[in-house]
Design a protein around this motif. Structure first.
Motif, short mmCIF file in Angstrom:
data_model
loop_
_atom_site.label_atom_id
_atom_site.label_comp_id
_atom_site.label_asym_id
_atom_site.label_seq_id
_atom_site.Cartn_x
_atom_site.Cartn_y
_atom_site.Cartn_z
N UNK A 1 0.83 -1.21 0.00
CA UNK A 1 0.00 0.00 0.00
C UNK A 1 0.87 1.25 0.00
N UNK A 2 1.92 1.25 0.83
CA UNK A 2 2.81 2.41 0.88
C UNK A 2 3.51 2.61 -0.45
N UNK A 3 3.89 1.53 -1.11
CA UNK A 3 4.60 1.63 -2.38
C UNK A 3 3.68 2.08 -3.52
N UNK A 4 2.37 1.91 -3.34
CA UNK A 4 1.42 2.33 -4.37
C UNK A 4 0.95 3.77 -4.17
N UNK A 5 1.36 4.40 -3.07
CA UNK A 5 1.05 5.81 -2.86
C UNK A 5 2.10 6.68 -3.53
N UNK A 6 1.75 7.93 -3.73
CA UNK A 6 2.72 8.93 -4.20
C UNK A 6 2.56 10.17 -3.33
N UNK A 7 3.46 11.11 -3.49
CA UNK A 7 3.37 12.33 -2.69
C UNK A 7 2.08 13.09 -2.96
N UNK A 8 1.46 12.85 -4.12
CA UNK A 8 0.22 13.55 -4.48
C UNK A 8 -1.04 12.76 -4.12
N UNK A 9 -0.89 11.48 -3.76
CA UNK A 9 -2.07 10.66 -3.43
C UNK A 9 -2.03 10.15 -2.00
N UNK A 10 -1.05 10.55 -1.21
CA UNK A 10 -0.96 10.05 0.16
C UNK A 10 -2.02 10.70 1.03
N UNK A 11 -2.58 9.95 2.00
CA UNK A 11 -3.53 10.52 2.95
C UNK A 11 -2.84 11.52 3.88
N UNK A 12 -3.63 12.33 4.56
CA UNK A 12 -3.07 13.24 5.57
C UNK A 12 -2.41 12.44 6.68
N UNK A 13 -3.04 11.31 7.06
CA UNK A 13 -2.51 10.44 8.11
C UNK A 13 -2.59 9.00 7.64
N UNK A 14 -1.64 8.20 8.08
CA UNK A 14 -1.64 6.78 7.75
C UNK A 14 -1.11 6.00 8.95
N UNK A 15 -1.60 4.78 9.13
CA UNK A 15 -0.99 3.89 10.11
C UNK A 15 -0.80 2.54 9.44
N UNK B 1 6.76 11.98 1.86
CA UNK B 1 6.64 13.33 2.39
C UNK B 1 6.21 13.41 3.84
N UNK B 2 6.03 12.28 4.51
CA UNK B 2 5.68 12.31 5.93
C UNK B 2 6.91 12.66 6.76
N UNK B 3 6.71 13.47 7.79
CA UNK B 3 7.82 13.91 8.63
C UNK B 3 7.62 13.62 10.12
N UNK B 4 6.41 13.19 10.50
CA UNK B 4 6.10 12.96 11.92
C UNK B 4 5.62 11.52 12.11
#
Length: 258
Positions: free
Chosen positions: A129-143, A160-163
């Protein structure tokens, strides 16, 4: 593609407790569950929400190809069911094969749009799932359930996640580094480490969000409502390495990112 503020993806619905919480909070939910034996129960539990369009239940598994493939159902522990037979059969558990439909995660993003939050707990294929995301399609939050936290932090950083937070699924809390080091110490025998976690879990048993109580085994809060301070990538990796020194079989962690 901006995230839809009222949409959550629940990947690995299992008994539906997480989906029920998200619906309670007022979100629309897309639930994905590969275990075909759970689908009738989930359809009954969320009959009203499905009828109203607030809940979409997809009977499929996330994989690296579209189509159909063998899925291993753990007979005694539905949450262990997986495309990886070694996960479904852990500890000698009884299991059997079912053929299930599969989808790439990117297909769900294309079909439903980017959610505000995506919970990923699919026993082995989580990183797809993480590999199928991009910086333009990532959710605001993910777990994502921790498989190899260092690698997962790097994948999330690239998006692009930093926290980051590492949340125990026994206590729904992020352990402090001092306590994690103590439990990982060679001077602490594994049974005592487990007892310490059991005491911590009991002390935090009353886990509420308003009038919602989280059942045991549920993923708990997400985003800014999670316990503890946000860590940077280095701190999250360091904490994960400490936790991995003495991994308790009956405690597991989710890596949250925002």
């Amino acid at each position: 593609m901006p995230a839809q503020p009222d949409l959550i993806f629940d990947l690995g619905v299992c008994n539906g407790d997480d989906s029920a919480y998200y619906l309670h909070k007022g979100y629309r939910v897309v639930g994905v569950e590969a275990n075909p034996l759970l689908i009738p129960k989930l359809s009954r539990r969320f009959e009203a929400e499905i009828a109203s369009g607030r809940y979409v239940l997809l009977p499929l598994g996330i994989a690296d190809t579209e189509g159909e493939t063998e899925f291993w159902v753990c007979d005694g522990h539905a949450e262990w069911s997986s495309f990886d037979r070694s996960i479904a059969s852990r500890g000698g558990a009884r299991h059997h094969a079912e053929m299930v439909r599969t989808s790439r995660f990117r297909s769900l993003l294309k079909r439903f749009g980017t959610p505000k939050y995506c919970k990923i707990d699919i026993e082995g294929n989580d990183n797809l799932c993480l590999k199928d995301m991009s910086s333009s399609t990532r959710p605001d939050y993910v777990s994502v359930e921790v498989i190899c936290a260092g690698e997962q932090v790097r994948l999330l950083q690239a998006l692009g996640y930093t926290r980051f937070k590492l949340i125990s699924q026994r206590t729904l809390r992020q352990p402090g580094k001092a306590l994690a080091k103590l439990k990982a110490s060679a001077s602490i025998l594994p049974p005592f480490s487990c007892v310490m976690t059991a005491i911590e879990a009991r002390l935090t048993r009353r886990r509420f969000d308003g009038n919602w109580r989280f059942p045991g085994g549920s993923s708990g809060p997400f985003g800014e409502n999670t316990h503890g301070r946000w860590l940077n990538a280095g701190e999250a990796t360091e904490l994960s390495e400490i936790l991995a020194r003495r991994r308790e079989a009956w405690d597991w962690f989710d890596l949250h990112a925002g």
